[in-house]
Motif scaffolding. Sequence first.
Motif: not given
Length: 405
Positions: A35, A37-39, A190-191, A193-194, A199-200
Amino acid sequence: MHLRTLPDAHLDAFSERINYAFRPTEGPNWDRDEEDHPDLFTPFGFYETPPEATPEASDLTAVCGTYDFTVRVRGEWHRMPGLAAVASPPETRRRGIVARMLDSLLERHRENDVALSTLWPFEYPFYRRFGWATANNYARLTVPPEQLSAVAADPAGSFRRLSADEDLDAIRAVHESWATESLAVKRTEGWWRDAVFGGEEPDSFVYGWEDDAGRLRGYVVYEFEEREDGDGRRLNVRELAAADEEAAAHLRRFCRDHDSQVEEVRFARLPEWARPIDAYPDPRAATLEIRPGPMVRIVDVASALTDVSYDAEESVTLDVRDDRCEWNDAAFRLDVTDGDATCRRIEDGGDADCEVEIGALSQLLVGARTVEEVVRAGDASAGGEAARTLERLFPRERTFLREQF
């Protein structure tokens, strides 16, 4: 050598080179984080393998990556990839490989109609040699929590912890009303969230302030960290975003109310032009540091100067100096009429109105410096009416690229 989009089979080799360059104290026994790098991120490898052959990981002489950002420039959105993860192993250094990789990346951007680039440098002189120039400085403010009482609101509304799953639309609306300056990034889901929520396995907290009607009007992203002197903890505020001053005052109250847990509150990145120390009753109780920020570069002069918006109708001839990109190292005629701009390369720059380095032109384009400043620094030459024309075409803007990458 050839720049290629990195195949999945070489991600371990990519991570190995990044870890050696930026985290060498972790040693050779590393575990790649799926995880990382973001999308928006695309990794690249610079290979000795000829283009018709299949590359091997052992042929990987250097690596880099780009974040496909969309950034506000002079009131409109433009693609501005963020360069990151530039690294080479020790066995390939001092051979000019990274320089050739960066040249290849700029060529690739131009072929893909990308006219601008940005990065956070590990060393400013290094990237200046390749045409990037500082886009903005930023301020770092550290205060004892009790100092925030003077700029905090009386209790009202409510605070709650936010989540990417439930609050993304509301927090995005706050961000878009707050980050209106030049170089603000249009964040993707994505940015968010990460890069913001983590992220997770998040390493920071995200809390929001809602008014009495239940509307989210501000949020703060922060973490706890040990102070450098080992004497207690700090609340490190990565981002404090508010739709208005009332919401900002409540978020400062939220930070102040951690006074039983921390000895100081640090606002890690603030705009230099915000004058963040002025509102405090005892400015000497605060520590204000001004630090250099990210850098920007025009990839293609003709495209970049054609695409941006102007508030003046002018014509000017520019003799651009660019040691890395031959397509920019030339004279250009910029004409702006009825809101439409045309910038084209011309053969003879002997009668140019202005001579300008590519880094200085990049700063003028995004609004980071004035014409007077780049002339005084020796990065451009223009006088009289030519200087006034450039000032009307490229007025100073409030620039601030908030993203860390």
